[in-house]
Design a protein around this motif. Structure first.
Motif, PDB file in Angstrom:
ATOM      1  N   GLU A   1     135.703  53.886 125.902  1.00  0.00           N
ATOM      2  CA  GLU A   1     136.501  54.033 124.690  1.00  0.00           C
ATOM      3  C   GLU A   1     135.838  53.336 123.502  1.00  0.00           C
ATOM      4  O   GLU A   1     135.931  53.812 122.365  1.00  0.00           O
ATOM      5  N   GLU A   2     135.155  52.240 123.740  1.00  0.00           N
ATOM      6  CA  GLU A   2     134.496  51.514 122.653  1.00  0.00           C
ATOM      7  C   GLU A   2     133.241  52.221 122.167  1.00  0.00           C
ATOM      8  O   GLU A   2     132.865  52.112 120.992  1.00  0.00           O
ATOM      9  N   TYR A   3     132.571  52.946 123.051  1.00  0.00           N
ATOM     10  CA  TYR A   3     131.254  53.496 122.717  1.00  0.00           C
ATOM     11  C   TYR A   3     131.220  55.016 122.645  1.00  0.00           C
ATOM     12  O   TYR A   3     130.175  55.586 122.335  1.00  0.00           O
ATOM     13  N   ARG A   4     132.319  55.687 122.903  1.00  0.00           N
ATOM     14  CA  ARG A   4     132.303  57.138 123.068  1.00  0.00           C
ATOM     15  C   ARG A   4     131.750  57.882 121.855  1.00  0.00           C
ATOM     16  O   ARG A   4     131.167  58.957 121.996  1.00  0.00           O
ATOM     17  N   ASN A   5     131.917  57.327 120.656  1.00  0.00           N
ATOM     18  CA  ASN A   5     131.428  57.998 119.451  1.00  0.00           C
ATOM     19  C   ASN A   5     130.172  57.344 118.865  1.00  0.00           C
ATOM     20  O   ASN A   5     129.786  57.626 117.727  1.00  0.00           O
ATOM     21  N   THR A   6     129.544  56.485 119.640  1.00  0.00           N
ATOM     22  CA  THR A   6     128.329  55.814 119.159  1.00  0.00           C
ATOM     23  C   THR A   6     127.088  56.554 119.634  1.00  0.00           C
ATOM     24  O   THR A   6     127.132  57.340 120.581  1.00  0.00           O
ATOM     25  N   THR A   7     125.970  56.280 118.980  1.00  0.00           N
ATOM     26  CA  THR A   7     124.719  56.927 119.403  1.00  0.00           C
ATOM     27  C   THR A   7     124.309  56.487 120.805  1.00  0.00           C
ATOM     28  O   THR A   7     123.651  57.239 121.523  1.00  0.00           O
ATOM     29  N   ILE A   8     124.697  55.287 121.215  1.00  0.00           N
ATOM     30  CA  ILE A   8     124.361  54.819 122.573  1.00  0.00           C
ATOM     31  C   ILE A   8     124.909  55.795 123.609  1.00  0.00           C
ATOM     32  O   ILE A   8     124.175  56.324 124.448  1.00  0.00           O
ATOM     33  N   TYR A   9     126.221  56.045 123.527  1.00  0.00           N
ATOM     34  CA  TYR A   9     126.816  56.925 124.534  1.00  0.00           C
ATOM     35  C   TYR A   9     126.415  58.381 124.321  1.00  0.00           C
ATOM     36  O   TYR A   9     126.100  59.100 125.286  1.00  0.00           O
ATOM     37  N   LEU A  10     126.405  58.832 123.080  1.00  0.00           N
ATOM     38  CA  LEU A  10     126.105  60.246 122.821  1.00  0.00           C
ATOM     39  C   LEU A  10     124.687  60.612 123.254  1.00  0.00           C
ATOM     40  O   LEU A  10     124.452  61.716 123.761  1.00  0.00           O
ATOM     41  N   ASP A  11     123.745  59.697 123.082  1.00  0.00           N
ATOM     42  CA  ASP A  11     122.376  59.943 123.543  1.00  0.00           C
ATOM     43  C   ASP A  11     122.321  60.032 125.067  1.00  0.00           C
ATOM     44  O   ASP A  11     121.616  60.877 125.622  1.00  0.00           O
ATOM     45  N   LEU A  12     123.052  59.144 125.738  1.00  0.00           N
ATOM     46  CA  LEU A  12     123.102  59.185 127.197  1.00  0.00           C
ATOM     47  C   LEU A  12     123.686  60.515 127.676  1.00  0.00           C
ATOM     48  O   LEU A  12     123.148  61.160 128.589  1.00  0.00           O
ATOM     49  N   TRP A  13     124.781  60.929 127.042  1.00  0.00           N
ATOM     50  CA  TRP A  13     125.460  62.155 127.465  1.00  0.00           C
ATOM     51  C   TRP A  13     124.583  63.388 127.205  1.00  0.00           C
ATOM     52  O   TRP A  13     124.543  64.306 128.030  1.00  0.00           O
ATOM     53  N   GLN A  14     123.887  63.373 126.089  1.00  0.00           N
ATOM     54  CA  GLN A  14     122.996  64.492 125.787  1.00  0.00           C
ATOM     55  C   GLN A  14     121.877  64.590 126.831  1.00  0.00           C
ATOM     56  O   GLN A  14     121.512  65.679 127.273  1.00  0.00           O
ATOM     57  N   ARG A  15     121.364  63.454 127.256  1.00  0.00           N
ATOM     58  CA  ARG A  15     120.307  63.431 128.269  1.00  0.00           C
ATOM     59  C   ARG A  15     120.832  63.956 129.608  1.00  0.00           C
ATOM     60  O   ARG A  15     120.151  64.713 130.312  1.00  0.00           O
ATOM     61  N   ILE A  16     122.023  63.557 129.947  1.00  0.00           N
ATOM     62  CA  ILE A  16     122.641  64.037 131.192  1.00  0.00           C
ATOM     63  C   ILE A  16     122.789  65.548 131.162  1.00  0.00           C
ATOM     64  O   ILE A  16     122.488  66.249 132.149  1.00  0.00           O
ATOM     65  N   GLN A  17     123.249  66.072 130.039  1.00  0.00           N
ATOM     66  CA  GLN A  17     123.436  67.520 129.915  1.00  0.00           C
ATOM     67  C   GLN A  17     122.101  68.264 130.028  1.00  0.00           C
ATOM     68  O   GLN A  17     122.031  69.359 130.587  1.00  0.00           O
ATOM     69  N   GLN A  18     121.058  67.653 129.516  1.00  0.00           N
ATOM     70  CA  GLN A  18     119.727  68.265 129.625  1.00  0.00           C
ATOM     71  C   GLN A  18     119.303  68.349 131.092  1.00  0.00           C
ATOM     72  O   GLN A  18     118.808  69.389 131.550  1.00  0.00           O
ATOM     73  N   PHE A  19     119.502  67.267 131.842  1.00  0.00           N
ATOM     74  CA  PHE A  19     119.177  67.284 133.268  1.00  0.00           C
ATOM     75  C   PHE A  19     120.007  68.338 134.007  1.00  0.00           C
ATOM     76  O   PHE A  19     119.495  69.066 134.857  1.00  0.00           O
ATOM     77  N   ALA A  20     121.298  68.398 133.685  1.00  0.00           N
ATOM     78  CA  ALA A  20     122.177  69.356 134.368  1.00  0.00           C
ATOM     79  C   ALA A  20     121.749  70.794 134.091  1.00  0.00           C
ATOM     80  O   ALA A  20     121.751  71.648 134.992  1.00  0.00           O
ATOM     81  N   LYS A  21     121.363  71.046 132.856  1.00  0.00           N
ATOM     82  CA  LYS A  21     120.942  72.401 132.465  1.00  0.00           C
ATOM     83  C   LYS A  21     119.680  72.825 133.197  1.00  0.00           C
ATOM     84  O   LYS A  21     119.523  74.000 133.568  1.00  0.00           O
ATOM     85  N   GLU A  22     118.765  71.890 133.421  1.00  0.00           N
ATOM     86  CA  GLU A  22     117.477  72.205 134.030  1.00  0.00           C
ATOM     87  C   GLU A  22     117.471  72.029 135.542  1.00  0.00           C
ATOM     88  O   GLU A  22     116.436  72.241 136.191  1.00  0.00           O
ATOM     89  N   ALA A  23     118.602  71.671 136.135  1.00  0.00           N
ATOM     90  CA  ALA A  23     118.653  71.375 137.565  1.00  0.00           C
ATOM     91  C   ALA A  23     118.356  72.609 138.413  1.00  0.00           C
ATOM     92  O   ALA A  23     118.744  73.731 138.080  1.00  0.00           O
TER      93      ALA A  23
END
Length: 586
Positions: free
Chosen positions: A509-531
């Motif tokens: 909840e503290e980080y959900r809209n920060t670049t820290i979390y959003l960058d992590l989530w974007q990276r995860i989505q990239q891995f999922a897409k290429e799996a």
């Protein structure tokens, strides 16, 4: 005159060329002989807290502890959360999502495997002059002969092809299908010579023999040995906990019978570690060996194949996205290490072991392999801990239970979970009143092991055992941010895993809209897409061991070579089953 000079010149050239060849050959042989022997001892389903170098006195593992204190304790070695994905990552140096091995495990009746286009660690080492041997568990496919160990880079395999076996009969029973058969082979040949013997001892004796053969007959060729124990995995459902009586007798102070058996199973494996080190010492191979001990995943405290294994105080257990399912209690020893007797806090993934151990042997894996694993040999050798590691623990998009677990540096993201979340808590707290009677003289116990004494002979140095044990212990004080619940079935969770290894404070909840979390989530989505799509295939009734002399075998090959015979056997088996289960009597 010129003819004589020409002849002399030719002879001189030949002699020079010969000398250069001899020097090159000598240099090559020296390089080969100096390459380290690599011995990996892998436990199956061992809990993070089930080695006593972590601080527990519930039952002791003196040989594993002696190896750990003499070498380097790997405090942050991550594996995949289950057997098949973890072994796939070890042998390929890749995330399971990139080989299609990410979903669950290969059940014995399922016709799939580690893809044949993947190069294994055994193939890498054998291609560079090593003798390669697997003793014990495979669990990466057996429905076809070319899925099995000796077809995937191992010169030798003694052990079983499937998930687990009975410790004495070496049979695997798949109760939900009524399948039951023997699963133990010496290379490609089924062997029953070991029936009645405790399988931990069988594999240990085979490892000792392999080392003795290596030392006495073949010492110019380095050895790559993977001793892949059954212990302390549960056996078949009708008798899951098994241990020799003499081992069991040491743990009478443990009231819970299942836990008493578990302690004995771990203890027998601990003795195995001691015998392997002794064998290396007898053959004067220790000086030029790397010895690694680890578990393939966290232990199952509760539920299917549960053994009372403990990952406490880490959260979760085997087949979960939490630290308790992912972190392996591991230690490594080599005379090459500059900081023997230390706790290494660098994050390392099981897939890093292929490039790391290859580098230790002077091997550069082909870049075309596209490994996910990192070569951390220099960091390990010199003891620095500054590599920021990205680890895809699991991304499983299974419709019934989608879940993921991902770490980059100190940040960890979890979304979704397994088994409806019933194993998401902190499991496996020990009875504090039940302590191994030897724990009062713990340091003397360690120093009196042959492991300690043999390793001290080749790598002498003062070790502060108490201090190392304290450093290896995981403590879980309340985080500075307070206790903040994580409900991964409702929303993602974010943890600072350095400050909060027990995953108590969800910072989403503290980080959900920060670049820290959003960058992590974007990276995860990239891995999922290429799996890579999961390789899983549904069960195949043609696997039934009854069709193949009660042996678990490569049934698809057997079918292809004798379809008529197999078909007749199926009809007879069906008819007998009908007669036995019906009310009609002939």
């Amino acid at each position: 005159m010129s003819t004589h000079l020409d002849k002399f010149s030719s002879i001189a050239s030949l002699l020079t060329a010969g000398l250069v060849f001899c020097i090159a050959l000598s240099s090559s042989l020296t390089a080969t002989s100096e390459r380290p022997n690599i011995i990996i001892i892998m436990a199956d389903d061992l809990g993070f807290d089930d080695v006593s170098f972590r601080g527990s006195n519930n039952f002791l593992t003196p040989n594993i502890d002696a190896l750990a204190y003499s070498g380097v304790i790997l405090n942050n070695l991550y594996a995949a959360p289950m057997c098949t994905p973890s072994r796939a990552a070890l042998l390929t140096g890749k995330y399971p999502i990139n080989t299609g091995m990410q979903h669950y495990v290969i059940v014995n009746d399922q016709p799939w495997s580690l893809p044949l286009n993947e190069t294994t660690m055994a193939e890498v080492f054998r291609g560079n002059g090593y003798r390669t041997s697997l003793l014990g568990k495979w669990h990466l496919g057996m429905s076809q002969r070319n899925f099995t160990p000796t077809q995937r880079g191992f010169d030798r395999h003694l052990g079983y092809l499937g998930a687990y076996v009975d410790y004495y009969s070496q049979t695997y029973e798949q109760t939900n299908k009524g399948y039951n058969g023997h699963d133990f082979r010496d290379n490609l040949k089924a062997t029953h010579e070991q029936v009645g013997q405790y399988v931990t001892d069988v594999l240990t004796d085979a490892a000792v023999q392999e080392i003795e053969d290596q030392g006495s007959k073949n010492n110019s060729q380095p050895l790559f040995l993977l001793l892949s124990h059954l212990a302390p995995h549960a056996a078949n459902d009708d008798s899951p906990m098994q241990a020799p009586e003499d081992e069991l007798a040491q743990f009478g102070y443990i009231r819970n019978e299942t836990h008493r058996y578990y302690a004995a199973m771990v203890s027998r494996m601990d003795k195995s570690v001691g015998k392997v080190i002794d064998a290396l010492a007898r053959q004067e191979m220790l000086q030029n060996s790397i010895v690694l001990f680890l578990s393939d995943n966290g232990g199952p405290t509760q539920g299917q194949h549960s053994t009372t294994a403990s990952n406490y105080p880490l959260r979760g257990q085997k087949n979960s996205p939490w630290e308790g399912g992912l972190r392996s209690s591991a230690a490594i020893w080599s005379t090459e290490f500059e900081r023997l007797g230390s706790v290494w806090k660098q994050q390392i993934y099981i897939g890093d072991l292929l490039p790391t151990l290859a580098a230790a042997a002077g091997i550069s894996p082909d870049p075309a392999l596209h490994l996910d694993g990192l070569n951390l040999w220099s960091a390990l050798k010199y003891g620095y801990e500054s590599v920021e590691r990205e680890i895809v623990h699991v991304i499983d998009e299974d419709v019934a239970e989608p879940h993921l677990s991902y770490t980059r540096g100190k940040w960890k993201v979890i979304s979704g979970t397994t088994s409806g979340g019933i194993y998401d808590g902190w499991l496996g707290r020990r009875e504090t009143s039940e302590e191994d009677p030897r724990s009062g003289d713990y340091e003397d116990l360690i120093r009196n092991t042959s492991v300690w004494q043999q390793l001290q002979l080749v790598s002498a140095g003062e070790r502060n055992i108490s201090e190392l044990r304290d450093q290896a212990r995981i403590e879980c004080p309340e985080p500075a941010t307070g206790i903040k619940p994580c409900l991964p079935l409702q929303a993602p969770c974010l943890f600072d895993i350095e400050a909060d290894p027990c995953e108590q404070s969800n910072l989403y909840e503290e980080y959900r809209n920060t670049t820290i979390y959003l960058d992590l989530w974007q990276r995860i989505q990239q891995f999922a897409k290429e799996a890579h799509p999961p390789n899983n295939k549904p069960s195949d009734p043609d696997c039934n061991p009854r069709f193949y002399h009660d042996e678990w075998t490569w049934w698809q090959d057997e079918q292809a070579s004798s379809s008529g015979t197999t078909g007749r056997m199926k009809i007879v088996t069906f008819f007998l089953g009908f007669v036995l289960t019906s009310r009609w009597f002939l």
